[in-house]
Design an enzyme around this catalytic site. Structure first.
Site, short mmCIF file in Angstrom:
data_model
loop_
_atom_site.label_atom_id
_atom_site.label_comp_id
_atom_site.label_asym_id
_atom_site.label_seq_id
_atom_site.Cartn_x
_atom_site.Cartn_y
_atom_site.Cartn_z
N HIS B 71 7.13 -1.71 -6.40
CA HIS B 71 6.47 -2.74 -7.21
C HIS B 71 7.18 -2.86 -8.56
CE1 HIS B 71 2.98 -3.73 -4.61
NE2 HIS B 71 3.27 -2.55 -4.10
N TYR B 340 4.15 8.57 -7.59
CA TYR B 340 4.11 7.74 -8.81
C TYR B 340 4.59 8.58 -10.00
CZ TYR B 340 0.94 4.26 -6.57
OH TYR B 340 0.35 3.32 -5.78
#
Lengths: 176, 369
Positions: B71, B340
Site C-alpha cells: 500500500h 508492518y
C-alpha cells in the site's frame, strides 16, 4: 559489629536476582518477538513494554540502594586488572539497565507510537516524532541488547570464576 | 622448552588443575548463548520472520526506499469519529464513549509501487488512528474486500513468491496455478473479485477489518467481532474494462475533489460473531444475518498530501488497540503487526521520497514524478 559488610544487604540481593530474571527474560522476549510473525509476536510485544518500564523503575531503586549501602569490598588479593574489569562491567550493566528502557521508550516516541501499557496506562512521549531518530534509536536498542546479553554472560562467568576457581567470598556476597 | 613463556606454563597448569570448573563455566555461558541464538531464530533458517515477508514484498514490487512495502501509494486525511453510544454495549474502549475521537487516516491503493497508476492497483485501503479523549489510541488498517486472499502468513509469503513478476514483467503462470491449486481460499478470493463490482471512488468504498477481534465490555464480557466502515456516499461501480485508460491518479483526484465539497462520512458497523463462526480465518465471510451494531460516524474533514500530512510517519499497526479491544487468534493479525513494523523500520532508515500524490495550492492533484 564489623564496619565492613561481607554480603550485599537483603534489598540489594533481592533486586539483583529479581532483575537478573527480568533482564534475561526481556532479552529473550525482545529477540524472539522481532524474529517471528507467529502469535508470540503480539503477546511478547504486549509484555515487553511493561517489563521494560518495571526494569527501569527497579534499576533506579537499585542505584539508590547501592548509594545508601556500600557494597562489600572485593578481596584484597584480587589483581588490579580484575578489579578494574569488575568495576567497568558493573558500571556498564547499570548504564544498560537504565539506558535500554529509556531508549526503547524514546524509540516508540520517535516512531509516533503510543506508549500504551495494556491499553489503559499511557506514558508520555520522551522524544519528538521523527523517523530518522526512530531509526537510530531502533538500531541502538538492538546493538545494546546484544552488548547487554554479552555483558550478562561475562558477569556470570566472572561470578563462577570467583566461586569455583578463586573460591573467595565474592559469589557468596550476592548469593540469594 | 625454550618457546614456552613462564606465563603460558602457568596458564597450562591452571587449565589442568581447574579443568572441571572451567568446563562448568564454559557450559554456563554456552547454554544461555545457544538458547539466545535459538530464540533469535539464528539456528532455524526455516523460521518465518518478518524480514522474510518484507523481503518478498520488495522482490515482488521492487525496492522503493522510503515507502511502505505494501500500500505504498496513499494520501493522508484528518477527521473525527463521533460515537453514538451503541458501541459501549460491546466494548469499554474510550472511543465508544460519549465524546468524539480525533482521527488521522490514510487512503491507499494496493501493492508496493508508489508511483503506479491507480487503475493497476485495484485494492483500496483505509487506515485509521483514532485518539479517544484522554489519548487512548486505536489503529486499524482495512481493505475494501470483506475477505483476505490468504489465511496464514506462510501462505502470504508463498503467494508473494508465486506471483512475483519475472523478466517478462508477468508472473510465471505455472507457479501461479500451482499456488492456486494448493490454496482454494485464494481462488475463492479471486472469484469474489471477479463477481463483485469495484467501488468507483475511495469515498464510496466499504472498508473491512480483515481479521476478527475481541471486544470486551465494562462488565468483562467478551465477544468476537469484525467491523466495517460503510460509506454514506452511494455505491457506484468502476468499469473494470476501462481501468487501463483511466488517469494515473484518478482515485486520488476524485477523493480530493469530493473532500473539497464537504466532509465524507462512514458508519462504523460492528458485526458480532455467532457460535461457530470462524474467528481465526480471514478468508471466510460470516453469514449476512449476523447481528450488526452501528457504533458511530467517521467524518473525513480534510485530505492532506503525505509529504505534508500526519499519516506518512505512522505505522498503522493493527495491534495498537485500546483496552476493550483485543486481538483474535487469527494468525494473520500478529503477522501483520510484525511485518508492518519491519516495513516501518526499514523505511524509517531510508531517505523519504516525494509521494506520487502531491496537492497544488488550489487542491488539485499533481503527479510526481
Amino acid at each position: 559489629m564489623s564496619g565492613v559488610r561481607e554480603r550485599f544487604v537483603l534489598p540489594a540481593r533481592l533486586l539483583h536476582w529479581t532483575m537478573a530474571a527480568m533482564i534475561l527474560g526481556m532479552l529473550f522476549v525482545g529477540v524472539t518477538m522481532v524474529s517471528t510473525v507467529g502469535a508470540a509476536h503480539g503477546a511478547l510485544l504486549a509484555w515487553h513494554k511493561p517489563l521494560g518500564i518495571a526494569v527501569l523503575l527497579l534499576a533506579l531503586a537499585r542505584i539508590a540502594v547501592r548509594a545508601i549501602y556500600r557494597p562489600p569490598p572485593l578481596p584484597a588479593d584480587l589483581p588490579a586488572w580484575q578489579r578494574r574489569a569488575a568495576s567497568l562491567s558493573h558500571l556498564l550493566l547499570y548504564l544498560l539497565m537504565v539506558a535500554m528502557p529509556l531508549i526503547g521508550w524514546a524509540m516508540l516516541s520517535a516512531g509516533g507510537y503510543p506508549v500504551q501499557i495494556f491499553g489503559r496506562l499511557r506514558l508520555p512521549p520522551i522524544a519528538p516524532h521523527d523517523l530518522r531518530w526512530y531509526s537510530r534509536l531502533h538500531a541502538a536498542h538492538a546493538v545494546l541488547a546484544g552488548l547487554f546479553f554479552a555483558t550478562v554472560l561475562l558477569h556470570l562467568a566472572a561470578a563462577l570464576f570467583h566461586r569455583l576457581i578463586r573460591r573467595d567470598r565474592v559469589f557468596h556476597s550476592m548469593a540469594p | 622448552m625454550p618457546f614456552r613463556s613462564p606465563r603460558l606454563a602457568d596458564l597450562g597448569g591452571a587449565l589442568r588443575r581447574h579443568w572441571r570448573a572451567i568446563s562448568l563455566i564454559a557450559a554456563a555461558v554456552a547454554v544461555p548463548g545457544l538458547l539466545f541464538a535459538f530464540a533469535a531464530g539464528w539456528l532455524d533458517p526455516g523460521r518465518l520472520t518478518p524480514a522474510k515477508i518484507a523481503d518478498a514484498l520488495e522482490a515482488h514490487d521492487g525496492l522503493h526506499p522510503g515507502f511502505r512495502r505494501a500500500h505504498a501509494k496513499g494520501i493522508c486525511f484528518v477527521g473525527r469519529f463521533d460515537s453514538n453510544g451503541q458501541g459501549a454495549r460491546l466494548s469499554r474502549a474510550a472511543v465508544f464513549g460519549p465524546r468524539p475521537s480525533s482521527v488521522i487516516g490514510r487512503f491507499s491503493t494496493g501493492g508496493g509501487q508508489p508511483y503506479a497508476a491507480d487503475g493497476r492497483l485495484v485494492f483500496h485501503g483505509m487506515a485509521l488512528s483514532l485518539s479517544a479523549p484522554g489519548g487512548e489510541q486505536w489503529r486499524t488498517t482495512m481493505d475494501d474486500t470483506p475477505i483476505f486472499n490468504v489465511a496464514t502468513p506462510q501462505a502470504f509469503l508463498e503467494f508473494q513468491i508465486a506471483t512475483r513478476p519475472d523478466r517478462s514483467g508477468k508472473p510465471d503462470p505455472a507457479k501461479v496455478s500451482a499456488f492456486l491449486a494448493a490454496h482454494p481460499e485464494t481462488r475463492a478470493f479471486i472469484d469474489w473479485l471477479r463477481d463483485h463490482p469495484l467501488p468507483s471512488s475511495f469515498a464510496n468504498g466499504t472498508y473491512y477489518s480483515i481479521d476478527a477481534f475481541r471486544f470486551t465490555d465494562a462488565a468483562g464480557k467478551s465477544r468476537f467481532v469484525r467491523w466495517a466502515f460503510v460509506p454514506e456516499a452511494p455505491f457506484e461501480s468502476l468499469d473494470k474494462s476501462r481501468l487501463a485508460s483511466l488517469d494515473k491518479n484518478f482515485l486520488f483526484d476524485d477523493l480530493v475533489a469530493r473532500a473539497a465539497r464537504g466532509p465524507l462520512r462512514w458508519h462504523l458497523v460492528i458485526t458480532l460473531a455467532s457460535a461457530g463462526d470462524p474467528v481465526d480465518n480471514a478468508t471466510v465471510q460470516w453469514p449476512e444475518d449476523r447481528e450488526k451494531v452501528d457504533a458511530g460516524t467517521l467524518a473525513v474533514d480534510r485530505v492532506v498530501a503525505e509529504d505534508e500530512g500526519p499519516c506518512r510517519d505512522l505505522n498503522f499497526d493493527p495491534l495498537i488497540l485500546p483496552a476493550g479491544i483485543g486481538p483474535s487468534d487469527d494468525p494473520l493479525l500478529a503477522a501483520r503487526s510484525a511485518v508492518y513494523s519491519a516495513s516501518f523500520t526499514r523505511r524509517a532508515g531510508e531517505p523519504a521520497q516525494p509521494s506520487a500524490v502531491a496537492l497544488e495550492r488550489g487542491g488539485a492533484v499533481r503527479s510526481v514524478p
